[in-house]
Design an enzyme around this catalytic site. Structure first.
Site, PDB file in Angstrom:
ATOM      1  N   ILE A 127       2.117   2.340  -3.521  1.00 46.80           N
ATOM      2  CA  ILE A 127       1.171   2.750  -4.574  1.00 46.80           C
ATOM      3  C   ILE A 127       1.222   4.268  -4.754  1.00 46.80           C
ATOM      4  O   ILE A 127       1.022   5.017  -3.788  1.00 46.80           O
ATOM      5  CB  ILE A 127      -0.263   2.316  -4.204  1.00 46.80           C
ATOM      6  CG1 ILE A 127      -0.353   0.789  -4.169  1.00 46.80           C
ATOM      7  CG2 ILE A 127      -1.274   2.887  -5.206  1.00 46.80           C
ATOM      8  CD1 ILE A 127      -1.698   0.260  -3.722  1.00 46.80           C
ATOM      9  N   GLU A 143      -0.364   7.170  -5.168  1.00 47.44           N
ATOM     10  CA  GLU A 143      -1.719   7.718  -5.167  1.00 47.44           C
ATOM     11  C   GLU A 143      -1.786   9.098  -5.823  1.00 47.44           C
ATOM     12  O   GLU A 143      -2.846   9.514  -6.290  1.00 47.44           O
ATOM     13  CB  GLU A 143      -2.227   7.805  -3.729  1.00 47.44           C
ATOM     14  CG  GLU A 143      -2.331   6.451  -3.035  1.00 47.44           C
ATOM     15  CD  GLU A 143      -2.789   6.579  -1.598  1.00 47.44           C
ATOM     16  OE1 GLU A 143      -2.914   7.729  -1.136  1.00 47.44           O
ATOM     17  OE2 GLU A 143      -3.023   5.539  -0.951  1.00 47.44           O
ATOM     18  N   ASP A 187     -15.252  20.926 -44.808  1.00 51.77           N
ATOM     19  CA  ASP A 187     -16.094  20.660 -45.965  1.00 51.77           C
ATOM     20  C   ASP A 187     -15.836  21.676 -47.072  1.00 51.77           C
ATOM     21  O   ASP A 187     -14.988  22.557 -46.946  1.00 51.77           O
ATOM     22  CB  ASP A 187     -17.576  20.624 -45.565  1.00 51.77           C
ATOM     23  CG  ASP A 187     -18.033  21.954 -44.982  1.00 51.77           C
ATOM     24  OD1 ASP A 187     -17.331  22.945 -45.202  1.00 51.77           O
ATOM     25  OD2 ASP A 187     -19.075  21.993 -44.320  1.00 51.77           O
ATOM     26  N   VAL A 219       0.840  -1.214   0.000  1.00 59.53           N
ATOM     27  CA  VAL A 219       0.000   0.000   0.000  1.00 59.53           C
ATOM     28  C   VAL A 219       0.865   1.250   0.000  1.00 59.53           C
ATOM     29  O   VAL A 219       0.555   2.239  -0.678  1.00 59.53           O
ATOM     30  CB  VAL A 219      -0.942  -0.027   1.222  1.00 59.53           C
ATOM     31  CG1 VAL A 219      -1.672   1.306   1.359  1.00 59.53           C
ATOM     32  CG2 VAL A 219      -1.938  -1.161   1.103  1.00 59.53           C
ATOM     33  N   ALA A 220       1.967   1.225   0.738  1.00 57.85           N
ATOM     34  CA  ALA A 220       2.829   2.401   0.827  1.00 57.85           C
ATOM     35  C   ALA A 220       3.487   2.741  -0.509  1.00 57.85           C
ATOM     36  O   ALA A 220       3.804   3.907  -0.775  1.00 57.85           O
ATOM     37  CB  ALA A 220       3.893   2.176   1.902  1.00 57.85           C
TER      38      ALA A 220
END
Length: 243
Positions: free
Chosen positions: A176, A178, A220, A173-174
């Site tokens: 990741i 974020e 066009d 978790v640390a």
């Protein structure tokens, strides 16, 4: 929307989705055309076909046969030149007429366009692809590191199995990142702000990168990107001019 058709020699109103090829459809001012029609009878009939051709001016309709140019088949004739036809999802701008239904649903010209649009492959921009690659590399690195941390805690430090798992999860978790999404969003927002100063308004943030890589813009035949909007920019009276 409803359609007015001839059934058993009588005019009846039916839901537009119930029209089938071969039905005789009667058109009036303001009607939404329920299917592709080959016109049989017209009375000053014109329809707005901006959704198909980009022309904001209604197209006058005829019933005469149209011979395709040399080297082209009838199916290759541009839609704007098929003046003896009316197309699904367009509107009657003036007059009235009668036609025979030749195509309905997904087999109409507008249905063909919708089918082609739905098959367009969605591609990610280079930045989003790079972020995906970085995310995959980080995921592999985090998994390997977490497993290594668990092994070190359980086998080398002699920690209990539950504590070793908790240490490995905390480590994962640390690691990741974020803040990665926030950083990308801030960079995109900064780019959007810079483009807004150049009078370019961006709705989707990732479009900034794509638009910044554009070197050619195709428009066009009128030289503008058609919006199907007509607006008054100036008018002249007997004694003055206004803009």
């Amino acid at each position: 929307s409803d359609a007015r058709v001839l059934r058993n020699s009588k005019e009846v109103m039916i839901p537009g989705e119930e029209v089938v090829p071969g039905d005789i459809v009667i058109l009036g001012l303001g009607d939404k055309i329920p299917c592709d029609l080959r016109l049989l009878k017209v009375q000053n009939l014109a329809s707005g076909e901006a959704a198909l051709t980009g022309e904001s001016v209604p197209i006058d309709k005829i019933t005469d046969k149209i011979d395709p140019p040399e080297g082209l088949t009838p199916a290759q004739v541009p839609l704007g030149d098929r003046k003896n036809m009316c197309y699904s999802a367009t509107l009657v701008a003036q007059g009235a007429g009668t036609g025979v239904a030749i195509a309905t649903g997904d087999y109409t010209e507008i249905g063909t366009i919708n089918a082609l649009v739905s098959k367009v492959e969605k591609k990610k921009t280079a930045v989003l692809q790079q972020i995906d690659n970085v995310s995959k590399i980080l995921a592999v690195f985090i998994i390997i590191t977490s497993i290594a941390t668990f092994c070190a805690a359980f086998f080398q430090a002699g920690q209990p199995a539950i504590d070793s798992v908790q240490i490995g999860l905390v480590c994962a978790v640390a690691m990741i990142p974020e803040g990665l999404e926030a950083i990308v969003t801030v960079v995109y927002a900064w780019a959007v702000s810079n483009m807004a100063k150049q009078n370019a308004i961006i709705r989707a943030l990732p479009a900034v990168e794509t638009l910044g890589s554009v070197t050619v813009i195709c428009s066009d035949k009128t030289g503008t990107l058609t919006q199907n909007v007509m607006s008054l920019t100036a008018w002249v009276t007997s004694d003055s001019r206004y803009k």
